[in-house]
Enzyme design. Structure first.
Site, PDB file in Angstrom:
ATOM      1  CG  PHE A 149      -0.303   0.435   2.536  1.00 38.54           C
ATOM      2  CD1 PHE A 149       0.011   1.719   2.685  1.00 38.54           C
ATOM      3  CD2 PHE A 149       0.229  -0.678   3.440  1.00 38.54           C
ATOM      4  CE1 PHE A 149       0.792   2.125   4.107  1.00 38.54           C
ATOM      5  CE2 PHE A 149       0.923  -0.432   4.611  1.00 38.54           C
ATOM      6  CZ  PHE A 149       0.964   0.795   4.988  1.00 38.54           C
ATOM      7  CB  CYS A 281      10.770  -0.643   3.255  1.00 38.88           C
ATOM      8  SG  CYS A 281      11.217  -0.190   1.734  1.00 38.88           S
TER       9      CYS A 281
END
Length: 499
Positions: A149, A281
């Protein structure tokens, strides 16, 4: 209520499984659409169409495929504002951040324009008596990607652009939380000249994922998401004989040496730690100042900067630093980890737990949080929070600081801020992390290099984009040929060798 189906065979199609998921507006907490969740039969239909379309596409001259990428770059620039608005509406990130999401994907599409050069094989003339040898890089067939997402434009393009330009068909299973932009990208690819069936978007949840992993026609699978799911997909995909690359979680450390420019380091931490509400990330979630004096100076610089961060909906324009997190569940998980940090004894210097925005009280907003005196045995240090939370872990030496990053189970990205070249060089050489920044807080490589972490941040032997993408999406075939000069009598039962 808008209903989002799938993009199969060059057309929008309604879901037939009878199952849907809610798509929220993270700023208001309201359900703004329903997205269909595919079953195994729907996935099989998409694979059937892709398999039929792929051979003719692979037979195209590489330059023809590259021209589709060239046109796609133009279309992405044309529709940049439209894509960014749709992305922000479903994800919650600010408009400048949403445009950055699109641009970093666009850069990989640009790289793929060089496919004719990147797909060239090798040739050896006269490898033996009358023998030539050459290699060919050939498409795999039908490939697939399962994307997260947090980058609904960038990561799909990181996967489908090299896959398609190599001559493959590609099935994209995006996150069901923000499915609109992937559908828009598929439409743009076909407008750019991609034949129907070469790129398809099948929305879904675990049932769709398992259908990808188990379908014998699908030759490769790419994934970006959490480490537990990465391990699951890697194991199941590989056991089914597929080529698989999976990228998982992260806990990125930034080491601040005593000689660092403290204003530069603090500004870097603000952007890297709180940009996109920490939902990336490559976010820096752990600051590691070396020495208590360094730590005190850093906290003194960070505190007013964190307190001054502007939080709001993307509709506020560029005057917002970050927006809401993606779902109510994500918000509760972040707040729960912050509570755990407080209970474990960390010092919550800036407390954003009670943040509320007038008029958006039901939105999924989380205020910025800054911890000091975090220790490596705490959950807020060990776990990926994926929210606007920065933990400061004090180290008493450079060796202790580098040891923290090296001992952590994740190895996605890391950075060091220092004025000393020898320290920076030692850090870059010794650290067991895949992407390293030296006075660069988010060391995401550009499109012509490769992106990938180490340890439990990545599974598979090839990285994303750059030269590795062309290796991942092709197989090498080596041909040995001989055209004898004159008629030869009798069979030769030995392997030809050089004389």
């Amino acid at each position: 209520m808008e209903t989002i189906g799938h993009y199969i065979g060059g057309a929008h199609v309604a879901g037939t499984s009878g199952r849907t998921a809610d798509v929220f507006n993270p700023a208001t907490g309201e359900v703004q659409a329903k997205v269909a969740l595919a079953n195994e039969a729907e996935m099989a239909k998409a694979v059937e169409i892709a398999q039929a379309a792929q051979p003719a596409w692979a037979a195209k001259n590489p330059q023809v495929r590259a021209r589709v990428m060239m046109k796609m770059v133009s279309l992405l620039h044309r529709d940049m504002d439209k894509l960014a608005e749709a992305l922000s509406r479903e994800h919650g990130k600010t408009l400048p951040d949403a445009k950055g999401d699109v641009i970093r994907g666009l850069e990989v599409v640009e790289y793929c324009i060089g496919a004719p050069q990147l797909l060239k094989g090798e040739f050896t003339d006269g490898a033996g008596p009358g023998i030539d040898m050459y290699s060919m890089k050939q498409a795999l067939g039908v490939t697939a990607g399962i994307t997260p997402f947090n980058f609904p434009a960038m990561i799909p393009m990181w996967m489908f652009a090299p896959a398609i330009v190599c001559g493959n068909a590609f099935i994209l299973k995006p996150s069901e939380r923000d499915p609109s932009v992937p559908m828009m990208l598929a439409e743009l690819m076909e407008e750019a000249g991609c034949p129907p069936g070469i790129i398809q978007v099948v929305n879904g949840d675990k049932e769709a994922v398992d259908a990808i992993l188990d379908h014998e026609v699908i030759q490769s699978v790419g994934f970006v998401g959490s480490t537990p799911i990465a391990e699951y997909i890697y194991g199941r995909g590989c056991s089914n004989g597929k080529r698989v690359q999976c990228f998982g979680g992260a806990k990125n450390h930034m080491i601040i040496m005593p000689d660092a420019d403290m204003d530069q380091a603090a500004d870097a931490l603000i952007g890297a730690g709180f940009g996109a509400a920490g939902e990336r990330c490559m976010a820096i979630s752990v600051a590691v100042p070396v020495g208590d004096e360094t730590a005190d100076r850093l906290i003194e610089k960070l505190t007013p900067r964190v307190e001054a961060l502007k939080i709001g909906p993307y509709t506020s324009g560029d005057d917002v630093d970050f927006g809401p997190v993606v779902t109510a569940a994500a918000k509760q998980n972040i707040l729960g980890l912050v509570e755990t940090g407080v209970k474990d004894g960390a010092n919550l210097v800036v407390d954003g737990r009670d943040f509320s925005l007038q008029g958006y009280e039901d939105g999924f907003f989380v205020g910025a949080c800054l911890f000091d005196n975090v220790t490596t045995d705490m959950d807020i240090y060990k776990k990926e929070i994926f929210g606007p939370v920065l933990s400061t872990v004090r180290a008493q030496s450079y060796e202790e600081a580098i040891g923290m990053a090296m001992d952590h189970e994740y190895g996605n990205g890391t950075a060091i801020f220092t004025r000393d070249g020898d320290t920076a060089r030692d850090f870059a050489n010794r650290i067991n992390v895949g992407m390293v920044g030296v006075n660069v807080p988010i060391p995401v490589p550009l499109a012509y290099h490769t992106f990938g972490g180490w340890k439990k941040s990545a599974f598979g032997d090839l990285n994303q984009h750059g030269p590795d993408a062309f290796k991942f999406y092709t197989r090498t075939k080596t041909v040995t040929s001989r055209w004898p000069s004159g008629t030869k009598e009798g069979a030769d039962f030995s392997i030809p060798t050089m004389e």
